[in-house]
Design an enzyme around this catalytic site. Sequence first.
Site: not given
Ligand code: IVH
Length: 708
Positions: A43, A92, A126, A128, A130, A149, A234, A300, A324, A429, A432, A447, A453
């Site tokens: 990732d 995303s 919160e 994230k 995985d 998704r 969650y 958020k 991250k 190359c 070729c 090349c 080629c």
């Molecule tokens: S909010 C429009 N909250 O991360 C906002 N996403 O990179 C939508 N994810 O597709 C996402 N924990 O699969 C949100 N606390 C969290 C999350 C979370 C994991 C994932 C989720 C999303 C991806 C985005």
Amino acid sequence: MPASEEIRNMNEVEASAELARLAAALARASSAYHSDDSPEISDAEFDALFERNKEIESIFPHLKRPDSPSDRIGAAASDTFAKVTHSVRMLSLANAFREDDVRNFEETIRRYLKLDDGTPIGYTCEPKIDGLSLSLRYESGRLRQAATRGDGRIGENVTANARTIGDIPDIARRAPEVMEVRGEVYMGHSDFERINARATLEGSRTFANPRNAAAGSLRQLDPDVTRSRPLRFYAYGWGELSEPLGRTQYEALQRLSDMGFATNPLTRLCDGLDDMLAHYSGIEARRATLGYDIDGVVYKVNDLELQRRLGFRTTTPRWAISHKFPAEMAWTRLRAIDIQVGRTGALSPVARLTPVTVGGVVVSNATLHNEDYISGLDACGNPIRDGKDIRVGDWVRIYRAGDVIPKVADVDLGRRPERAKRFDFPTVCPECGSQAVREEGDAVRRCTGGIACPAQAMERLKHFVSRAAFDIEGLGAKQLEMFYRDEVLGIREPADIFTLAQRDAASGGKLRDREGFGERSVRNLFQAIEERRRISLNRLIFSLGIRHVGESASRLLATHYGSWEIFEKRIGSAKAGEGPEWEDLVAVDGVGQVMATSLVAAFSQKMERGSIDRLVKHLDVRDMEPTVNSDSPLAGRTVVFTGTLNGMTRAEAKARAESLGAKVSGSVSARTDLVVAGPGSGSKAGKAHELGVMVIDENAWMELVTKA
Ligand code: IVH
């Protein structure tokens, strides 16, 4: 050297080659990750490639590809499950890697909303998780549908499987009439170990990490298999709602929890940057003992009205970001350097590594970019890695962060084998034997064999049948590899595809009798090919795989020339750098010298031209229709904002206009369709009147966009 400096030093050719490489690498990685549940890169590596791509695009916006990874989310839904169109797109999140990125996020929000430093903005923070996201649709409080998704618009229907997950209530208490709950499906560490141990005992396939285990378990055809897998969920958000869940993100999460959903207990309300960063560090410190994988912290904007005002970019909300955790690194041995030859002849060195596990994913390959990179120099001849070159046999440190990844960040000279020799980058190359040359200003050695080629020819064919080009179902990389070598049914250039059925009919041994093909699949394949004989001009131009001519450039060219006959005649007779045909070509908005040169060269090169002519003989090329306006009255229009706007910031106005398909320009010209003028607009409104361009005030604009 920080990535941005390296990127700033790129010339257009390098940047566009790098964008192409990144688009391909990200598409491949994304498909392996989402559709096959077996990632090829970690990732962090993915994020790093993604960020690099974005950074290059920000410095070279005009080189942004139509298939740009920044505009994509996930991968298309597979055919195994029924498809579900999400009523509200599943987006995303943008990534932050450094504190500065978070600061920037906060400041951008302030600017966008025109809030000064004194006005507090609350954020929820919160973890994230995985795992993989899931959208749960409840009607009258009952779970009706669960969908993955997919590409954000269309996901897979996994309702039966979702019902087996204990954290997902079948009945949501006191829920709105229609409610889509979104969240993450994941697997805990101990459960992951247990199912992997069981799989080992049973001799079945084990999973590389908990995320893949979760994805693989949810996407099972048999719900009983899913039931036997310990999946968790969650809730962190929502899609369609018949009534709001609260006034704030935090309230909404509490409401979801009251309805019976699991929400993450580490979620906090923070009142500003310092608080957010402190919470981030707190979560990071607990990361190893949580019992499930997280890869960052999501911030958020808490106030849902502010979220609404901030809105969305193409694939990510402006009101949220994921911060991250830093990526990991690992030392390993470089076993070999292989050279791959791409569609445009680029010789790309690939590091073959003794596999190392970093963050649960096995890494065995890394890109080495080009020969300068191997010898310890950047594109300008400045030293990288303190000028240390990379040799086969070296111990190398693979670095995976918000930088270019996986990259060989360092070489341990102390452990360099005595006989290790400098790497001799091939000047012919490897596929070729043609000369491989580096043109001035190009970091890449290429090349010169062109379509003679086999590697280039093969990559061209793959490009030709790809989704944005001819999109021929049943003819993918695997089939092309097979046909390429075939004596009778050989496909060595695109034209051969269109004579396949005819040649099959004339030959003794039929395709349908071969392994991997049956009566039906052959019929379907021939039909798919037949259907593509009629093709739009833009697709045809794109499918030719000419360097620098991407999907959007192809559309521009098609619109400009209108028909194949005109395009072919004009480009075919153009001379690089002079004459009316050349002037006409470079005058196309969006076509630069580099692209024009490449296009003209392709059409004047005998072999290449021959291949194009042979192909077009089999086709019925559709002329380009003039662009018709889509549903919105603003689609395709050019709008200029001027003067003071009261009810919205300039950025909001621009985003809104663009979301309705309009182009926003900074100056008024004959091509402007509409000027929105607030008080103090001065000369621009005057010029608009002079040119007879329509001028409206902010109220009229609001009325227009609310109707649109
Ligand atoms: S909010 C429009 N909250 O991360 C906002 N996403 O990179 C939508 N994810 O597709 C996402 N924990 O699969 C949100 N606390 C969290 C999350 C979370 C994991 C994932 C989720 C999303 C991806 C985005």
